[in-house]
Design a protein around this motif. Structure first.
Motif, short mmCIF file in Angstrom:
data_model
loop_
_atom_site.label_atom_id
_atom_site.label_comp_id
_atom_site.label_asym_id
_atom_site.label_seq_id
_atom_site.Cartn_x
_atom_site.Cartn_y
_atom_site.Cartn_z
N LYS A 1 0.85 -1.33 0.40
CA LYS A 1 -0.18 -0.12 0.00
C LYS A 1 0.35 1.27 -0.02
O LYS A 1 0.53 2.48 -0.30
CB LYS A 1 -0.94 -0.33 0.99
CG LYS A 1 -1.68 -0.75 1.22
CD LYS A 1 -3.61 -1.17 -0.19
CE LYS A 1 -3.94 -2.05 -0.12
NZ LYS A 1 -4.37 -1.98 -1.11
N VAL A 2 1.95 1.21 0.10
CA VAL A 2 2.99 2.14 0.41
C VAL A 2 4.16 3.21 -0.76
O VAL A 2 3.71 3.64 -0.78
CB VAL A 2 3.81 2.34 1.83
CG1 VAL A 2 4.77 3.73 2.02
CG2 VAL A 2 2.95 2.36 2.74
N THR A 3 4.62 1.44 -0.41
CA THR A 3 5.64 1.44 -1.53
C THR A 3 6.31 0.04 -2.53
O THR A 3 6.89 -0.65 -1.29
CB THR A 3 6.68 2.48 -1.56
OG1 THR A 3 7.71 3.37 -2.81
CG2 THR A 3 7.88 1.81 -0.33
N THR A 4 7.27 0.29 -3.04
CA THR A 4 7.23 -0.94 -3.54
C THR A 4 8.81 -0.60 -3.88
O THR A 4 10.19 -1.04 -4.24
CB THR A 4 7.62 -1.96 -5.14
OG1 THR A 4 6.89 -1.33 -5.84
CG2 THR A 4 6.23 -2.50 -4.43
N ASP A 5 9.04 0.78 -3.53
CA ASP A 5 10.48 1.08 -3.13
C ASP A 5 11.48 0.00 -2.62
O ASP A 5 11.57 0.26 -1.16
CB ASP A 5 11.07 2.68 -3.57
CG ASP A 5 12.52 3.18 -3.17
OD1 ASP A 5 13.09 2.60 -4.58
OD2 ASP A 5 12.83 3.46 -2.55
N PRO A 6 12.53 -0.20 -2.78
CA PRO A 6 14.02 -1.63 -1.94
C PRO A 6 14.28 -0.62 -0.87
O PRO A 6 14.60 -1.20 -0.18
CB PRO A 6 14.49 -1.96 -3.09
CG PRO A 6 13.94 -1.62 -4.09
CD PRO A 6 13.19 -0.33 -4.28
N LYS A 7 14.75 1.04 -0.92
CA LYS A 7 15.18 1.80 -0.55
C LYS A 7 14.03 2.19 0.74
O LYS A 7 14.72 1.81 1.62
CB LYS A 7 15.79 2.47 -0.96
CG LYS A 7 16.86 3.57 -0.04
CD LYS A 7 17.28 4.69 -0.72
CE LYS A 7 18.27 5.20 0.22
NZ LYS A 7 18.99 6.74 -0.74
N ALA A 8 13.38 2.43 0.74
CA ALA A 8 11.98 3.42 1.05
C ALA A 8 12.02 1.67 2.27
O ALA A 8 11.41 2.30 3.31
CB ALA A 8 11.14 3.62 0.46
N TRP A 9 11.56 0.33 1.52
CA TRP A 9 10.89 -0.31 2.57
C TRP A 9 11.53 -0.96 3.24
O TRP A 9 11.74 -1.35 4.72
CB TRP A 9 10.98 -1.62 1.22
CG TRP A 9 10.42 -2.51 2.21
CD1 TRP A 9 9.04 -2.45 2.46
CD2 TRP A 9 10.43 -4.21 2.55
NE1 TRP A 9 8.37 -4.12 2.31
CE2 TRP A 9 9.46 -4.84 2.84
CE3 TRP A 9 12.07 -4.16 2.34
CZ2 TRP A 9 10.60 -6.31 3.67
CZ3 TRP A 9 12.50 -5.74 2.82
CH2 TRP A 9 11.27 -6.06 3.93
N GLU A 10 13.57 -0.82 2.43
CA GLU A 10 14.51 -1.34 3.82
C GLU A 10 14.38 -0.43 4.61
O GLU A 10 15.15 -0.56 5.79
CB GLU A 10 15.59 -1.55 3.06
CG GLU A 10 17.01 -2.21 3.96
CD GLU A 10 16.70 -3.11 4.41
OE1 GLU A 10 17.31 -3.79 5.61
OE2 GLU A 10 16.12 -4.00 3.50
N GLU A 11 14.15 1.00 4.49
CA GLU A 11 14.51 1.99 5.74
C GLU A 11 13.42 1.42 6.41
O GLU A 11 13.90 1.79 8.13
CB GLU A 11 13.85 3.30 5.43
CG GLU A 11 15.65 3.91 4.90
CD GLU A 11 15.08 4.47 3.69
OE1 GLU A 11 14.14 6.08 4.08
OE2 GLU A 11 16.04 5.69 3.16
N PHE A 12 12.09 1.45 6.24
CA PHE A 12 10.92 0.87 7.15
C PHE A 12 11.28 -0.63 7.57
O PHE A 12 10.84 -0.67 9.28
CB PHE A 12 9.60 0.50 6.95
CG PHE A 12 8.74 0.35 7.40
CD1 PHE A 12 7.98 1.19 8.81
CD2 PHE A 12 8.09 -0.87 7.12
CE1 PHE A 12 7.52 1.41 9.34
CE2 PHE A 12 7.31 -1.20 8.35
CZ PHE A 12 6.34 -0.23 8.73
N HIS A 13 12.32 -1.94 7.27
CA HIS A 13 12.62 -2.77 7.34
C HIS A 13 13.06 -2.67 8.59
O HIS A 13 12.85 -3.00 9.73
CB HIS A 13 12.41 -3.79 6.62
CG HIS A 13 13.34 -4.67 7.34
ND1 HIS A 13 14.46 -5.07 6.91
CD2 HIS A 13 13.05 -6.05 7.23
CE1 HIS A 13 14.74 -6.10 8.03
NE2 HIS A 13 13.94 -7.20 7.91
N SER A 14 14.39 -1.33 8.60
CA SER A 14 15.44 -1.86 10.02
C SER A 14 15.03 -0.99 10.88
O SER A 14 15.83 -1.88 12.13
CB SER A 14 17.27 -0.91 8.81
OG SER A 14 16.41 0.58 8.72
N VAL A 15 13.86 -0.38 11.16
CA VAL A 15 13.29 -0.57 12.34
C VAL A 15 12.00 -0.90 12.98
O VAL A 15 11.66 -1.00 14.10
CB VAL A 15 13.15 1.07 12.84
CG1 VAL A 15 14.45 2.14 12.06
CG2 VAL A 15 11.92 1.58 11.18
#
Length: 180
Positions: free
Chosen positions: A130-144
């Motif tokens: 629902k938000v983004t499939t951008d790997p960089k943005a997803w990884e930032e969310f994943h890391s926290v």
């Protein structure tokens, strides 16, 4: 001792993740496919997008297109279960609680930690759907995402156990005073 135990447990988990990356530490990876399947079921039931799973792989297709997510034991929260276990054992050993209540608190906490981990995987999936499939943005969310969910859960659970047991002990003490 909860703080130092948490830090030591985190260091051990990070070392294990470094020395045994991905799914090379088989026993810890064992429950991951079950978490992934449960997550796919929830996504499908809530009609949030298309989700399929195979082993520890999840294939998502949502508002921003396809996204593949591979889940390994640290991301599934196996590390938080281990850290919870270490912190809770130290916490419960120090408390004057009957053994059966200690076991009950420990089991409830494991179940709660698993539930928080399921919410984590779900939120990571919803982020991709629902938000983004951008790997960089997803990884930032994943890391926290994991610590943002796990640490408050652990703190709140410890507070609840402390509150309930303090209240119980005060009640027992007042009953003893009445009997005297």
């Amino acid at each position: 001792p909860a703080g130092p135990i948490f830090l030591s447990g985190s260091a051990i988990i990070l070392a294990l993740d470094s020395f045994f990356p991905y799914d090379t530490l088989g026993p810890l990876q064992y429950i991951v496919p079950y978490f992934v399947q449960a997550n796919v079921w929830v996504i499908t039931a809530l009609d949030l997008g298309i989700a399929t799973a195979r082993d520890n792989l999840m294939f998502l297709n949502g508002d921003f297109g396809p996204f593949a997510m591979q889940v390994f034991w640290p991301s599934a929260g196996v590390h938080s279960i281990i850290i919870y276990s270490l912190v809770m054992m130290a916490f419960l050993i120090k408390m004057r609680i009957p053994k059966n209540r200690k076991i009950m608190y420990f089991v409830i906490g494991i179940a709660g930690t698993i539930f928080v981990n399921m919410i984590r995987i779900f939120s990571l999936s919803v982020y991709a759907l629902k938000v983004t499939t951008d790997p960089k943005a997803w990884e930032e969310f994943h890391s926290v995402a994991g610590e943002i969910m796990f640490l408050p859960w652990l703190f709140i659970f410890l507070l609840i156990v402390t509150f309930v047991e303090t209240k119980r002990l005060k009640k027992q003490e007042s009953e003893k005073e009445i009997q005297k």
